[in-house]
Structure formats: C-alpha cells, structure tokens
Design a protein around this motif. Structure first.
Motif, PDB file in Angstrom:
ATOM      1  N   UNK A   6       0.834  -1.200   0.000  1.00 20.48           N
ATOM      2  CA  UNK A   6       0.000   0.000   0.000  1.00 20.48           C
ATOM      3  C   UNK A   6       0.871   1.254   0.000  1.00 20.48           C
ATOM      4  N   UNK A   7       0.353   2.308  -0.574  1.00 21.94           N
ATOM      5  CA  UNK A   7       1.047   3.597  -0.583  1.00 21.94           C
ATOM      6  C   UNK A   7       0.636   4.349   0.671  1.00 21.94           C
ATOM      7  N   UNK A   8       1.636   4.789   1.420  1.00 21.70           N
ATOM      8  CA  UNK A   8       1.407   5.410   2.713  1.00 21.70           C
ATOM      9  C   UNK A   8       1.467   6.934   2.638  1.00 21.70           C
ATOM     10  N   UNK A   9       2.276   7.458   1.707  1.00 15.33           N
ATOM     11  CA  UNK A   9       2.492   8.893   1.637  1.00 15.33           C
ATOM     12  C   UNK A   9       2.803   9.306   0.201  1.00 15.33           C
ATOM     13  N   UNK A  10       2.414  10.522  -0.156  1.00 15.94           N
ATOM     14  CA  UNK A  10       2.721  11.108  -1.466  1.00 15.94           C
ATOM     15  C   UNK A  10       3.286  12.506  -1.283  1.00 15.94           C
ATOM     16  N   UNK A  11       4.148  12.913  -2.203  1.00 20.93           N
ATOM     17  CA  UNK A  11       4.681  14.275  -2.180  1.00 20.93           C
ATOM     18  C   UNK A  11       4.905  14.747  -3.609  1.00 20.93           C
ATOM     19  N   UNK A  12       4.564  16.004  -3.871  1.00 16.13           N
ATOM     20  CA  UNK A  12       4.804  16.627  -5.175  1.00 16.13           C
ATOM     21  C   UNK A  12       6.107  17.398  -5.126  1.00 16.13           C
ATOM     22  N   UNK A  37       4.358   7.255 -15.522  1.00 13.50           N
ATOM     23  CA  UNK A  37       5.461   6.297 -15.577  1.00 13.50           C
ATOM     24  C   UNK A  37       6.382   6.457 -14.364  1.00 13.50           C
ATOM     25  N   UNK A  38       6.847   5.323 -13.854  1.00 18.76           N
ATOM     26  CA  UNK A  38       7.825   5.353 -12.772  1.00 18.76           C
ATOM     27  C   UNK A  38       9.175   5.777 -13.343  1.00 18.76           C
ATOM     28  N   UNK A  39       9.798   6.766 -12.717  1.00 16.34           N
ATOM     29  CA  UNK A  39      11.096   7.266 -13.157  1.00 16.34           C
ATOM     30  C   UNK A  39      12.245   6.590 -12.409  1.00 16.34           C
ATOM     31  N   UNK A  40      12.006   6.245 -11.150  1.00 18.93           N
ATOM     32  CA  UNK A  40      13.067   5.690 -10.313  1.00 18.93           C
ATOM     33  C   UNK A  40      12.426   5.015  -9.109  1.00 18.93           C
ATOM     34  N   UNK A  41      13.068   3.946  -8.634  1.00 19.38           N
ATOM     35  CA  UNK A  41      12.692   3.298  -7.382  1.00 19.38           C
ATOM     36  C   UNK A  41      13.851   3.442  -6.411  1.00 19.38           C
ATOM     37  N   UNK A  42      13.578   4.000  -5.244  1.00 22.48           N
ATOM     38  CA  UNK A  42      14.589   4.181  -4.206  1.00 22.48           C
ATOM     39  C   UNK A  42      14.444   3.050  -3.209  1.00 22.48           C
ATOM     40  N   UNK A  43      15.437   2.181  -3.151  1.00 19.36           N
ATOM     41  CA  UNK A  43      15.395   0.998  -2.295  1.00 19.36           C
ATOM     42  C   UNK A  43      16.454   1.097  -1.216  1.00 19.36           C
ATOM     43  N   UNK A  44      16.142   0.564  -0.034  1.00 17.15           N
ATOM     44  CA  UNK A  44      17.128   0.559   1.038  1.00 17.15           C
ATOM     45  C   UNK A  44      16.539   0.647   2.429  1.00 17.15           C
ATOM     46  N   UNK A  45      15.240   0.847   2.537  1.00 17.31           N
ATOM     47  CA  UNK A  45      14.603   0.838   3.855  1.00 17.31           C
ATOM     48  C   UNK A  45      14.350  -0.602   4.291  1.00 17.31           C
ATOM     49  N   UNK A  46      14.460  -0.841   5.599  1.00 18.86           N
ATOM     50  CA  UNK A  46      14.199  -2.170   6.141  1.00 18.86           C
ATOM     51  C   UNK A  46      12.762  -2.337   6.615  1.00 18.86           C
ATOM     52  N   UNK A  47      12.028  -1.242   6.668  1.00 20.45           N
ATOM     53  CA  UNK A  47      10.645  -1.301   7.122  1.00 20.45           C
ATOM     54  C   UNK A  47       9.745  -0.502   6.199  1.00 20.45           C
ATOM     55  N   UNK A  48       8.484  -0.433   6.586  1.00 21.69           N
ATOM     56  CA  UNK A  48       7.498   0.344   5.831  1.00 21.69           C
ATOM     57  C   UNK A  48       7.959   1.795   5.764  1.00 21.69           C
ATOM     58  N   UNK A  49       7.971   2.362   4.568  1.00 19.42           N
ATOM     59  CA  UNK A  49       8.340   3.766   4.421  1.00 19.42           C
ATOM     60  C   UNK A  49       7.108   4.590   4.780  1.00 19.42           C
ATOM     61  N   UNK A  50       7.231   5.358   5.840  1.00 15.92           N
ATOM     62  CA  UNK A  50       6.086   6.054   6.424  1.00 15.92           C
ATOM     63  C   UNK A  50       5.803   7.409   5.787  1.00 15.92           C
ATOM     64  N   UNK A  51       6.836   8.057   5.247  1.00 13.63           N
ATOM     65  CA  UNK A  51       6.599   9.360   4.628  1.00 13.63           C
ATOM     66  C   UNK A  51       7.715   9.674   3.648  1.00 13.63           C
ATOM     67  N   UNK A  52       7.423  10.642   2.781  1.00 12.22           N
ATOM     68  CA  UNK A  52       8.416  11.133   1.824  1.00 12.22           C
ATOM     69  C   UNK A  52       8.130  12.606   1.577  1.00 12.22           C
ATOM     70  N   UNK A  53       9.174  13.330   1.208  1.00 18.06           N
ATOM     71  CA  UNK A  53       9.053  14.765   0.974  1.00 18.06           C
ATOM     72  C   UNK A  53      10.185  15.210   0.069  1.00 18.06           C
ATOM     73  N   UNK A  54       9.915  16.125  -0.849  1.00 10.45           N
ATOM     74  CA  UNK A  54      10.953  16.701  -1.693  1.00 10.45           C
ATOM     75  C   UNK A  54      11.602  17.888  -0.991  1.00 10.45           C
ATOM     76  N   UNK A  55      12.885  18.125  -1.292  1.00 12.59           N
ATOM     77  CA  UNK A  55      13.547  19.349  -0.866  1.00 12.59           C
ATOM     78  C   UNK A  55      12.976  20.498  -1.687  1.00 12.59           C
ATOM     79  N   UNK A  56      13.207  21.723  -1.230  1.00 10.56           N
ATOM     80  CA  UNK A  56      12.668  22.887  -1.938  1.00 10.56           C
ATOM     81  C   UNK A  56      13.154  22.980  -3.381  1.00 10.56           C
ATOM     82  N   UNK A  57      14.442  22.718  -3.661  1.00  6.70           N
ATOM     83  CA  UNK A  57      14.842  22.731  -5.073  1.00  6.70           C
ATOM     84  C   UNK A  57      14.269  21.544  -5.856  1.00  6.70           C
ATOM     85  N   UNK A  58      13.855  20.490  -5.156  1.00  9.47           N
ATOM     86  CA  UNK A  58      13.262  19.332  -5.823  1.00  9.47           C
ATOM     87  C   UNK A  58      14.247  18.259  -6.231  1.00  9.47           C
ATOM     88  N   UNK A  59      15.530  18.436  -5.909  1.00 11.29           N
ATOM     89  CA  UNK A  59      16.532  17.458  -6.331  1.00 11.29           C
ATOM     90  C   UNK A  59      16.773  16.338  -5.322  1.00 11.29           C
TER      91      UNK A  59
END
Length: 134
Positions: A6-12, A37-59
């Motif tokens: 399931x998707x837990x969090x979204x960020x623009x 389309x999916x551009x990239x998958x970021x892998x490396x968490x050992x548990x459920x990813x609870x949130x995500x957020x972009x930096x102000x520049x977006x990079x």
C-alpha cells in the motif's frame, strides 16, 4: 512499475515535475505526473516507508521508516545521507524509540531545508540533511 504494498504517503516536487510515493513495500518511487510512468525506485529501507518529501529545489527526497531517515538524490537513486534512531539522543524516561520526521523547506544560509525529528520520548531534534548533525 507499481508498488507491491500500500502507498502510505505522497509528495509533489516543487516544480510539479515529479511525484514521490512511500510504500509498505519498503520503497519510494518517483513518478512522472504527466505520463504516470515510474522514473526511479529508491530501495534501502528495512521497514514500511512512512513518509516522503521533496527538498525545496526538488533534487532530493527525504524518506523514513520507524528506525531510519534517508536523504536521496532521486535522479541518480543515491542515498546521500541517513540518520539512524541510534544517532538520536535518547530520553531516559521513555525507552521505546519510534521516530516521526518532517522536513522544513526554509533554513536561510544553510542548504534550503532541514530535518526535524520527533520521537515518542518527547524530544525534538533538528538536523542538517547532509551531515546528520544537530
């Protein structure tokens, strides 16, 4: 490529050029909002990813599970910084440690954003996103 959980969090992204989704499948995916389309998958968490957020520049994208927070350069998929729960100063009155993180996009003269970590031990800590220092 869709998530396997399931998707837990979204960020623009600030420029509306990408969307990040955090999932129970332990990944963050970056999407093109125009094509879906999916551009990239970021892998490396050992548990459920609870949130995500972009930096102000977006990079960069910030993501967290209950034990670790990661800062990703999403275009390359590289994890450029991490803060582990064991790096956070504990409060002796609350032995169970679970973290909630947020990111502020305003920190003049530093790097454009900083990380605020709060835990169930009633502490609040502010971190530089790339050095992990308080």
């Amino acid at each position: 490529a869709e998530h396997d959980g399931i998707i837990v969090s979204l960020a623009w992204a600030p420029d509306d050029g990408a969307v990040a989704s955090a999932s129970a499948d332990h990944t963050v995916r970056i999407w093109d909002p125009r094509t879906g389309q999916a551009l990239r998958t970021l892998e490396g968490h050992d548990g459920i990813v609870l949130s995500c957020q972009f930096s102000l520049p977006g990079d960069h994208v910030l993501s967290n599970d209950e034990k670790v927070l990661k800062v990703w350069e999403w275009a390359s998929g590289a994890c450029v910084s991490r803060i582990d729960i064991n790096d956070v100063k504990p409060c002796p009155e609350a032995p169970v440690r679970k973290l909630t993180w947020t990111m502020s996009s305003y920190c003049p003269g530093v790097c454009g954003f900083f990380i605020v970590g709060v835990a169930n031990d009633k502490t609040v800590n502010i971190y530089h996103p790339f050095t992990g220092k308080e």
